[in-house]
Design a protein around this motif. Structure first.
Motif, PDB file in Angstrom:
ATOM      1  N   THR A 259     -13.484   2.767 -81.424  1.00 43.41           N
ATOM      2  CA  THR A 259     -13.765   4.388 -83.002  1.00 43.41           C
ATOM      3  C   THR A 259     -15.213   4.086 -82.693  1.00 43.41           C
ATOM      4  OG1 THR A 259     -12.061   3.765 -83.840  1.00 43.41           O
ATOM      5  CG2 THR A 259     -13.225   5.587 -84.883  1.00 43.41           C
ATOM      6  N   GLU A 264     -14.897   9.530 -79.497  1.00 38.98           N
ATOM      7  CA  GLU A 264     -14.201   9.408 -81.274  1.00 38.98           C
ATOM      8  C   GLU A 264     -15.737   9.315 -82.152  1.00 38.98           C
ATOM      9  OE1 GLU A 264     -11.283   6.898 -82.534  1.00 38.98           O
ATOM     10  OE2 GLU A 264     -10.554   6.525 -79.839  1.00 38.98           O
ATOM     11  N   CYS A 265     -16.269   9.188 -81.942  1.00 37.34           N
ATOM     12  CA  CYS A 265     -17.942   9.215 -82.387  1.00 37.34           C
ATOM     13  C   CYS A 265     -18.913   9.611 -81.795  1.00 37.34           C
ATOM     14  CB  CYS A 265     -17.911   8.080 -83.049  1.00 37.34           C
ATOM     15  SG  CYS A 265     -19.125   7.761 -84.378  1.00 37.34           S
ATOM     16  N   LYS A 290     -12.687  10.557 -90.680  1.00 38.68           N
ATOM     17  CA  LYS A 290     -12.772  11.194 -89.240  1.00 38.68           C
ATOM     18  C   LYS A 290     -12.484  12.583 -90.360  1.00 38.68           C
ATOM     19  CE  LYS A 290      -9.549  11.792 -85.877  1.00 38.68           C
ATOM     20  NZ  LYS A 290      -8.508  11.082 -85.141  1.00 38.68           N
ATOM     21  N   GLU A 293     -11.413  16.736 -85.747  1.00 37.70           N
ATOM     22  CA  GLU A 293     -11.592  16.001 -84.168  1.00 37.70           C
ATOM     23  C   GLU A 293     -12.447  14.413 -84.790  1.00 37.70           C
ATOM     24  OE1 GLU A 293      -8.569  16.215 -83.161  1.00 37.70           O
ATOM     25  OE2 GLU A 293      -8.106  17.830 -84.589  1.00 37.70           O
ATOM     26  N   ALA A 294     -13.083  14.507 -85.581  1.00 34.51           N
ATOM     27  CA  ALA A 294     -14.487  13.225 -84.566  1.00 34.51           C
ATOM     28  C   ALA A 294     -14.799  12.907 -85.895  1.00 34.51           C
ATOM     29  CB  ALA A 294     -15.742  13.979 -84.260  1.00 34.51           C
ATOM     30  N   ARG A 295     -16.104  11.551 -85.855  1.00 34.79           N
ATOM     31  CA  ARG A 295     -16.478  11.113 -87.023  1.00 34.79           C
ATOM     32  C   ARG A 295     -18.028  10.627 -86.544  1.00 34.79           C
ATOM     33  NH1 ARG A 295     -13.029   6.942 -89.857  1.00 34.79           N
ATOM     34  NH2 ARG A 295     -11.162   6.544 -88.292  1.00 34.79           N
TER      35      ARG A 295
END
Length: 316
Positions: A259, A264-265, A290, A293-295
């Motif tokens: 993640t 994802e990040c 989240k 759609e992202a961190r």
């Protein structure tokens, strides 16, 4: 000559006796002198001892006169242990062990768990002699003033020496416990244990030295400094024990979570406090909960919610 020296030492109390037994540079009667050796020597010893206690330290005597025979036996295993995740240190000093007072030495018993390490440190006032009693092998090393590393591996029954005021360490390479005695040629050798004494320096000084931001330095401090050195700190990991100077366990970085990787990040951004950019596509801090759609990568409060991901292991 011997009599003259003894007379000088006891001059305050035994002048008359000295004059009676030593005149014109020659003994006035060797039989008379020898005949009173026991009583005179006892009186002389008592006088010298009393005078020495008044004007000097116990170093001028055979040993601390307050020590009795039993004080010359040290219950090493009964000493209070300083405990970290990598082992224990059982140290003594001349304040608690009378026979050490005036001896000019101190010693400690170390027990290291497999992979355990006695933190890099140095003694500003002493050279150290180390003897490996059992276990190991034990990796030992020090650096000199040129920055050169001197590294060795000991097996049980071997010994080594660490020169005064040079940074050194010990690490247990074995699968079982390693135990060794450390002896130092000073009653108060002092110990400057890293990283706790290093991170006591100002953030800016450390930032310049380590090529890290002051924010990163503060994060390091929170991890390795106990409350006693960083008041109010609740993030100390406790690995080096209560005071931050006990042996530490072998460090094995946790797996970097998937993640924490792009996509994802992604990079954090202003105006969120503590935002950070990815390094080679990886966050080294926290990835926020989240959002869409992202961190987002950062080290401030907005990035540390219950659903955030700790990515600090990715920095290792």
């Amino acid at each position: 000559m011997v009599v003259a020296v003894l007379c000088a030492l006891a001059a305050l109390t035994l002048t008359a006796q000295c004059e009676a037994s030593w005149t014109d540079g020659k003994p006035s009667g060797s039989k008379a002198f020898l005949g009173r050796t026991v009583e005179t020597e006892r009186a002389l010893q008592a006088a010298v001892t009393e005078r020495a206690l008044q004007v000097s330290t116990v170093e001028n005597l055979d040993f601390n006169p307050e020590a009795v025979d039993a004080d010359f036996v040290f219950e090493v295993m009964e000493r209070t242990a300083r405990t970290g995740q990598g082992g224990t240190i059982q140290a003594g000093d001349s304040l608690s062990e009378k026979a050490l007072l005036g001896s000019g030495m101190a010693f400690s018993l170390f027990t290291l768990e497999p992979g355990g390490e006695n933190l890099p440190h140095y003694h500003p006032r002493a050279t150290e002699f180390l003897y490996l009693i059992g276990g190991g092998p034990l990796e030992v090393g020090f650096t000199d003033t040129s920055g050169t590393l001197h590294l060795n591996t000991l097996k049980a029954g071997q010994a080594t020496i660490f020169p005064r005021a040079l940074i050194h360490f010990q690490r247990n390479l074995g699968k079982g416990k390693a135990q060794y005695i450390s002896s130092l040629n000073n009653e108060h050798p002092g110990v400057m244990s890293l990283p706790r004494t290093f991170y006591a320096l100002p953030d800016k000084a450390l930032s310049n030295a380590m090529r890290e931001s002051e924010e990163e330095i503060r994060g390091d401090k929170r991890r390795v400094l106990p409350k006693s050195l960083l008041p109010g700190n609740t993030d100390y990991d406790g690995v080096a024990g209560e005071d931050g100077s006990a042996p530490v366990s072998d460090f094995a970085p946790e797996h970097c979570p998937d993640t924490c990787h792009k996509p994802e990040c992604v990079d954090g951004f202003a105006p969120y406090e503590g935002w950070k950019r990815l390094v080679d596509g990886v966050c080294h801090y926290y990835c926020s909960r989240k959002i869409g759609e992202a961190r987002y990568c950062g080290d401030g409060p907005e990035f540390k919610s219950d659903d955030s991901v700790d990515c600090r292991s990715c920095k290792m």
